[in-house]
Design an enzyme around this catalytic site. Structure first.
Site, PDB file in Angstrom:
ATOM      1  CG  HIS A  18      -1.960   0.877   1.634  1.00 51.92           C
ATOM      2  ND1 HIS A  18      -3.289   1.221   2.443  1.00 51.92           N
ATOM      3  CD2 HIS A  18      -1.742   2.794   1.141  1.00 51.92           C
ATOM      4  CE1 HIS A  18      -3.459   1.865   1.924  1.00 51.92           C
ATOM      5  NE2 HIS A  18      -2.569   3.013   1.318  1.00 51.92           N
ATOM      6  CD  GLU A 201      -7.425   6.655   4.812  1.00 53.61           C
ATOM      7  OE1 GLU A 201      -7.917   6.556   3.384  1.00 53.61           O
ATOM      8  OE2 GLU A 201      -6.080   7.438   5.079  1.00 53.61           O
ATOM      9  CG  ASP A 279      -1.619   5.522   2.646  1.00 52.09           C
ATOM     10  OD1 ASP A 279      -1.761   5.668   1.570  1.00 52.09           O
ATOM     11  OD2 ASP A 279      -2.616   6.046   4.111  1.00 52.09           O
TER      12      ASP A 279
HETATM   13  N1  ADE Z   1      -4.054   8.861  -2.190  1.00 50.03           N
HETATM   14  C1  ADE Z   1      -3.590   8.851  -1.183  1.00 50.03           C
HETATM   15  N2  ADE Z   1      -3.403   8.028  -0.407  1.00 50.03           N
HETATM   16  C2  ADE Z   1      -4.638   8.131   0.231  1.00 50.03           C
HETATM   17  C3  ADE Z   1      -5.583   7.626   1.675  1.00 50.03           C
HETATM   18  N3  ADE Z   1      -4.685   7.823   2.390  1.00 50.03           N
HETATM   19  N4  ADE Z   1      -6.482   7.699   1.285  1.00 50.03           N
HETATM   20  C4  ADE Z   1      -7.485   7.279   0.111  1.00 50.03           C
HETATM   21  N5  ADE Z   1      -6.421   7.913  -0.709  1.00 50.03           N
HETATM   22  C5  ADE Z   1      -5.735   8.414  -0.900  1.00 50.03           C
HETATM   23 ZN    ZN Z   2      -3.440   4.435   0.275  1.00 49.26          ZN
END
Ligand code: ADE
Ligand code: ZN
Length: 345
Positions: A18, A201, A279
């Protein structure tokens, strides 16, 4: 001398599952590309830009993330971005990576699919050939845009689908449930693409249900809020779905207010297949090993669990079975050396 758990985490081979390439755009490279392309940035220097990286939530981050990528214009820019990330992989013993890119964000700026893809893919191939880092490429749909826009991006991706392994769903989660994208994901599945989606999230457990039942995902990106629903948590464990967890991101985007409260160990105790990922490393304070360090410094994690996380990262990857087996063998080798005390600092 007994080796620290931190050293173990650094020396274990790992897969990253990710990571948004655009989120690995470090301020130094952003300024260099701005100069190269004659783009004006609303900051005087790298330090000032870094100061702006204080986010009250996902949307505040996304606003800067989309603004930052305005410097990415040519194939070479996408190459340089990808290559600089791969050098971090090498440093962190990340031997396999499955990266996202956001084609619609660049198409909106009149950067063609061709330019984006060619730069990224050439760097990934060079990383494989020169650094020994294997890869998968995931094109992500922006959920704040329409279904029609996602279909247009997929159409443009058609000539490249033999080199694109999967699709994802990212950007502003609240108010954009996975069900909005059921038809495009169905089409992608029919095309033989793997499916993953950011879910839980910031969005509620209901979005994770929708991602599983409606989109039929192979993996869940983040998934933190699934823990609020016991039946959902049990289902994720039972199906062995991998969660790509991002500790520093969770902290910097206020998904948690204290790293000591990170749910990683709770997730592991509940039998979830969790992995550690960065991320958007340039925005959240670090790459894979930095994320391991944050966990090790703040949670009572045991060496066996660090080993398990490294195993999970390859188990949850989209590598073919023989490559997966080989990679897991290398993880086991390092773990055995750690246990026997013969791993060097
Ligand atoms: N795009 C880049 N990082 C992201 C994240 N953490 N959540 C959603 N979209 C994203
Ligand atoms: Zn992400």
């Amino acid at each position: 001398m007994t080796l620290s758990i931190q050293t173990l985490s650094e020396q274990l081979p790992k897969a990253e599952l990710h990571m948004h390439l655009e989120g690995s755009l470090e301020p130094e490279l952003m300024f260099a590309l701005a100069r190269r392309n004659g783009v004006d940035l609303p900051y005087d220097n790298e330090d000032e830009l870094r100061q702006a990286y204080q986010f009250g939530g996902l949307q505040e981050f996304l606003d800067l993330y989309y603004a930052g990528m305005s410097v990415l214009l040519t194939e070479q820019d996408f190459y340089d971005l990808t290559w600089s990330y791969l050098e971090h992989c090498r440093q962190d013993n990340v031997t396999h990576t499955e990266v996202f890119f956001d084609p619609q964000a660049h198409l909106e700026r009149n950067v063609s699919f061709d330019v984006q893809f060619n730069g990224i893919y050439r760097a990934l191939c060079d990383g494989r050939d020169r650094l020994g880092i294997s890869f998968r490429l995931i094109m992500s749909f922006l959920r704040h845009l329409s279904e029609a826009s996602a279909f247009e991006a997929l159409e443009l991706a058609m000539p490249y689908l033999d080199r694109i392994d999967g699709v994802g769903l990212d950007s502003s989660e609240k108010g954009h449930p996975p069900e909005k994208f059921e038809r495009i994901f169905k089409r992608c599945r029919d095309l033989g693409l793997r499916i993953t989606a950011h879910a839980g999230e910031e969005g509620p457990p209901e979005y994770v249900w929708q991602a599983i039942d409606g989109l039929q995902i192979d993996r869940i990106d983040h998934g933190n809020r699934a823990l609020e629903d016991a039946a959902l948590t049990a289902l994720i464990a039972e199906r062995g779905l991998t969660l790509t967890v991002c500790p520093l991101s969770n902290y910097r985007l206020c998904v948690i207010d204290d790293m000591k409260k990170h749910p990683l160990l709770t997730m592991m105790d509940k039998g979830l297949h969790v992995t550690i990922n960065s991320d958007d490393p340039a925005y959240f304070g670090g790459y894979v090993n930095d994320n391991f360090r944050a966990i090790i410094e703040n949670l009572p994690i045991q060496p066996e669990q660090v080993y398990q996380l490294a195993r999970n990262s390859f188990e949850g990857s989209w590598l073919d079975a023989p490559d997966k087996h080989r990679a897991l063998g290398k993880v086991d080798e390092v773990w055995q050396r750690f246990q026997s005390g013969s791993l060097n600092a």
